[in-house]
Design a protein around this motif. Structure first.
Motif, PDB file in Angstrom:
ATOM      1  N   CYS A  64       0.825  -1.207   0.000  1.00 38.72           N
ATOM      2  CA  CYS A  64       0.000   0.000   0.000  1.00 38.72           C
ATOM      3  C   CYS A  64       0.860   1.258   0.000  1.00 38.72           C
ATOM      4  CB  CYS A  64      -0.915  -0.017   1.224  1.00 38.72           C
ATOM      5  SG  CYS A  64      -1.867   1.493   1.450  1.00 38.72           S
ATOM      6  N   HIS A  65       0.673   2.135  -0.967  1.00 35.53           N
ATOM      7  CA  HIS A  65       1.489   3.350  -1.053  1.00 35.53           C
ATOM      8  C   HIS A  65       1.266   4.278   0.125  1.00 35.53           C
ATOM      9  CE1 HIS A  65      -1.991   5.757  -2.527  1.00 35.53           C
ATOM     10  NE2 HIS A  65      -2.319   4.637  -3.135  1.00 35.53           N
ATOM     11  N   ASP A  66       0.030   4.315   0.676  1.00 38.97           N
ATOM     12  CA  ASP A  66      -0.224   5.143   1.852  1.00 38.97           C
ATOM     13  C   ASP A  66       0.552   4.621   3.059  1.00 38.97           C
ATOM     14  OD1 ASP A  66      -1.948   7.083   0.789  1.00 38.97           O
ATOM     15  OD2 ASP A  66      -3.628   5.692   0.836  1.00 38.97           O
ATOM     16  N   SER A  67       0.659   3.315   3.182  1.00 39.77           N
ATOM     17  CA  SER A  67       1.443   2.723   4.272  1.00 39.77           C
ATOM     18  C   SER A  67       2.921   3.045   4.111  1.00 39.77           C
ATOM     19  CB  SER A  67       1.244   1.204   4.307  1.00 39.77           C
ATOM     20  OG  SER A  67      -0.051   0.848   4.730  1.00 39.77           O
ATOM     21  N   ARG A  68       3.418   2.929   2.895  1.00 39.84           N
ATOM     22  CA  ARG A  68       4.832   3.242   2.667  1.00 39.84           C
ATOM     23  C   ARG A  68       5.110   4.717   2.948  1.00 39.84           C
ATOM     24  NH1 ARG A  68       3.624   0.245  -1.909  1.00 39.84           N
ATOM     25  NH2 ARG A  68       3.870   2.087  -3.256  1.00 39.84           N
ATOM     26  N   ALA A  69       4.130   5.576   2.632  1.00 38.19           N
ATOM     27  CA  ALA A  69       4.298   7.003   2.902  1.00 38.19           C
ATOM     28  C   ALA A  69       4.355   7.285   4.396  1.00 38.19           C
ATOM     29  CB  ALA A  69       3.148   7.788   2.261  1.00 38.19           C
ATOM     30  N   ASP A  70       3.721   6.431   5.196  1.00 34.62           N
ATOM     31  CA  ASP A  70       3.703   6.614   6.652  1.00 34.62           C
ATOM     32  C   ASP A  70       4.886   5.944   7.346  1.00 34.62           C
ATOM     33  OD1 ASP A  70       1.365   8.048   6.545  1.00 34.62           O
ATOM     34  OD2 ASP A  70       0.342   6.858   8.085  1.00 34.62           O
ATOM     35  N   ALA A  71       5.658   5.148   6.645  1.00 32.69           N
ATOM     36  CA  ALA A  71       6.685   4.317   7.282  1.00 32.69           C
ATOM     37  C   ALA A  71       7.699   5.142   8.074  1.00 32.69           C
ATOM     38  CB  ALA A  71       7.397   3.457   6.250  1.00 32.69           C
ATOM     39  N   ASP A  72       8.144   6.266   7.534  1.00 29.47           N
ATOM     40  CA  ASP A  72       9.093   7.117   8.261  1.00 29.47           C
ATOM     41  C   ASP A  72       8.479   7.619   9.562  1.00 29.47           C
ATOM     42  OD1 ASP A  72      11.256   6.952   6.521  1.00 29.47           O
ATOM     43  OD2 ASP A  72      10.517   8.580   5.260  1.00 29.47           O
ATOM     44  N   LEU A  73       7.189   7.965   9.524  1.00 30.14           N
ATOM     45  CA  LEU A  73       6.506   8.467  10.714  1.00 30.14           C
ATOM     46  C   LEU A  73       6.306   7.356  11.741  1.00 30.14           C
ATOM     47  CD1 LEU A  73       3.866  10.734   8.926  1.00 30.14           C
ATOM     48  CD2 LEU A  73       5.956  11.460  10.100  1.00 30.14           C
ATOM     49  N   ILE A  74       6.046   6.143  11.261  1.00 32.76           N
ATOM     50  CA  ILE A  74       5.930   5.007  12.182  1.00 32.76           C
ATOM     51  C   ILE A  74       7.263   4.770  12.879  1.00 32.76           C
ATOM     52  CG2 ILE A  74       5.498   2.526  12.360  1.00 32.76           C
ATOM     53  CD1 ILE A  74       3.610   2.817   9.941  1.00 32.76           C
ATOM     54  N   SER A  75       8.348   4.845  12.123  1.00 30.77           N
ATOM     55  CA  SER A  75       9.675   4.684  12.712  1.00 30.77           C
ATOM     56  C   SER A  75       9.944   5.783  13.740  1.00 30.77           C
ATOM     57  CB  SER A  75      10.742   4.709  11.622  1.00 30.77           C
ATOM     58  OG  SER A  75      12.028   4.493  12.159  1.00 30.77           O
ATOM     59  N   GLU A  76       9.533   7.006  13.426  1.00 32.42           N
ATOM     60  CA  GLU A  76       9.703   8.122  14.368  1.00 32.42           C
ATOM     61  C   GLU A  76       8.874   7.903  15.630  1.00 32.42           C
ATOM     62  OE1 GLU A  76       8.980  12.977  14.538  1.00 32.42           O
ATOM     63  OE2 GLU A  76       9.054  11.953  12.598  1.00 32.42           O
ATOM     64  N   LEU A  77       7.662   7.388  15.455  1.00 36.02           N
ATOM     65  CA  LEU A  77       6.813   7.070  16.613  1.00 36.02           C
ATOM     66  C   LEU A  77       7.502   6.045  17.518  1.00 36.02           C
ATOM     67  CD1 LEU A  77       3.162   6.766  15.242  1.00 36.02           C
ATOM     68  CD2 LEU A  77       3.847   8.047  17.285  1.00 36.02           C
ATOM     69  N   TRP A  78       8.080   5.015  16.904  1.00 31.99           N
ATOM     70  CA  TRP A  78       8.756   3.982  17.670  1.00 31.99           C
ATOM     71  C   TRP A  78       9.920   4.572  18.461  1.00 31.99           C
ATOM     72  CZ3 TRP A  78       8.654   0.033  20.421  1.00 31.99           C
ATOM     73  CH2 TRP A  78       9.772  -0.779  20.659  1.00 31.99           C
ATOM     74  N   THR A  79      10.662   5.460  17.848  1.00 30.67           N
ATOM     75  CA  THR A  79      11.766   6.120  18.547  1.00 30.67           C
ATOM     76  C   THR A  79      11.245   6.906  19.748  1.00 30.67           C
ATOM     77  OG1 THR A  79      13.069   6.295  16.522  1.00 30.67           O
ATOM     78  CG2 THR A  79      13.641   7.789  18.312  1.00 30.67           C
ATOM     79  N   GLU A  80      10.068   7.528  19.599  1.00 30.97           N
ATOM     80  CA  GLU A  80       9.498   8.353  20.665  1.00 30.97           C
ATOM     81  C   GLU A  80       8.983   7.519  21.834  1.00 30.97           C
ATOM     82  OE1 GLU A  80       9.050  11.633  21.209  1.00 30.97           O
ATOM     83  OE2 GLU A  80      10.137  12.292  19.421  1.00 30.97           O
ATOM     84  N   VAL A  81       8.431   6.340  21.573  1.00 32.15           N
ATOM     85  CA  VAL A  81       7.727   5.611  22.632  1.00 32.15           C
ATOM     86  C   VAL A  81       8.450   4.369  23.148  1.00 32.15           C
ATOM     87  CG1 VAL A  81       5.550   6.396  21.634  1.00 32.15           C
ATOM     88  CG2 VAL A  81       6.352   4.088  21.125  1.00 32.15           C
ATOM     89  N   LYS A  82       9.523   3.935  22.496  1.00 36.61           N
ATOM     90  CA  LYS A  82      10.101   2.640  22.842  1.00 36.61           C
ATOM     91  C   LYS A  82      10.615   2.561  24.276  1.00 36.61           C
ATOM     92  CE  LYS A  82      14.627   3.661  20.756  1.00 36.61           C
ATOM     93  NZ  LYS A  82      15.598   3.237  19.712  1.00 36.61           N
ATOM     94  N   ASP A  83      10.947   3.695  24.873  1.00 40.10           N
ATOM     95  CA  ASP A  83      11.438   3.687  26.250  1.00 40.10           C
ATOM     96  C   ASP A  83      10.412   4.222  27.244  1.00 40.10           C
ATOM     97  OD1 ASP A  83      14.002   2.694  25.512  1.00 40.10           O
ATOM     98  OD2 ASP A  83      14.616   4.703  24.911  1.00 40.10           O
ATOM     99  N   ARG A  84       9.190   4.440  26.774  1.00 43.46           N
ATOM    100  CA  ARG A  84       8.138   4.958  27.648  1.00 43.46           C
ATOM    101  C   ARG A  84       7.397   3.822  28.335  1.00 43.46           C
ATOM    102  NH1 ARG A  84       5.029   9.716  24.360  1.00 43.46           N
ATOM    103  NH2 ARG A  84       3.400   9.038  25.799  1.00 43.46           N
TER     104      ARG A  84
END
Length: 231
Positions: free
Chosen positions: A100-120
């Motif tokens: 899905c192109h919309d999913s691929r477009a969100d992939a960078d943001l998903i990675s950024e989300l993971w960076t933000e929450v992984k230690d919370r």
């Protein structure tokens, strides 16, 4: 007859992932949606009954305000997963697919989300990679052979559950990828949104985290007598 069948298949695929071009509708489904939110009169409903904007993004989610169905599977990293792991914590579930192109477009943001929450401790994150449907399972990874290939190319490593045959997608009644589901400690779905890259906030990741924090602050678990019959 064949032409009609092909057209129906194309429409079904677009409704699951994204149409051609963005929406010009001022009431587009590009925000964080919570239980009880109104559906605009401009919403369009297809055969599946899901209210959508003119790009296909849903205004609602089947289990919004209700307990998420049980599901299990295997993570990309190897361990088994079940919904029992979601109990007694807040979790953001992201359902996406490389097809899905919309999913691929969100992939960078998903990675950024993971960076933000992984230690919370107040919010966990789980992504579920799924094909568009069971019939299109062989197309799930797009140009990639596996999710690992995509992660290696992009440098991503966010936790991902693999839905090989779309059975989890069907269980969760996912009508769009990507879908973001906020799961409360009692396993109820307390928030939903589609494409984060279409968010109205200047900083989509921080905007979503702010939406989640607002829900967490106001949330109270339902008493047994207040729960709908389908619980």
């Amino acid at each position: 007859m064949i032409r009609h069948l092909i057209a129906a298949s194309v429409l079904a695929l677009l409704a699951a992932c994204g149409g051609s071009g963005g929406s010009d509708n001022e009431t587009a489904a590009t925000s964080f949606i919570t239980p009880g939110a109104d559906v605009p009169e401009t919403a369009e409903r297809g055969e599946d009954g899901v209210p959508r904007d003119d790009y296909g993004r849903p205004y609602d989610y089947a289990f919004l305000g209700r307990e998420i169905p049980a599901f299990d599977g295997t993570m990309v990293a190897g361990p088994l997963f079940s919904t029992q792991e979601l109990e007694n914590q807040w979790t953001l579930i992201i359902v996406w697919g490389l097809h899905c192109h919309d999913s691929r477009a969100d992939a960078d943001l998903i990675s950024e989300l993971w960076t933000e929450v992984k230690d919370r401790e107040d919010l966990a994150l789980l992504t579920i990679h799924t094909p568009a449907s069971a019939e299109r399972a062989d197309e799930a990874y797009g140009k990639y052979n596996a999710i690992e290939d995509f992660f290696e190319e992009k440098g991503f490593n966010f936790p991902t559950l693999v839905d090989e045959d779309a059975s989890i997608r069907e269980t969760l009644k996912i009508a769009w990828t990507p879908s973001y589901l906020l799961i409360a400690p009692d396993l109820t779905v307390q928030g939903f949104r589609s494409n984060l890259s279409d968010a109205e906030a200047d900083n989509p990741v921080q905007g979503l985290l702010a939406d989640i924090k607002a829900v967490q602050s106001d949330w109270e678990p339902l008493a047994d007598e207040d729960k709908p019959a389908e619980y």
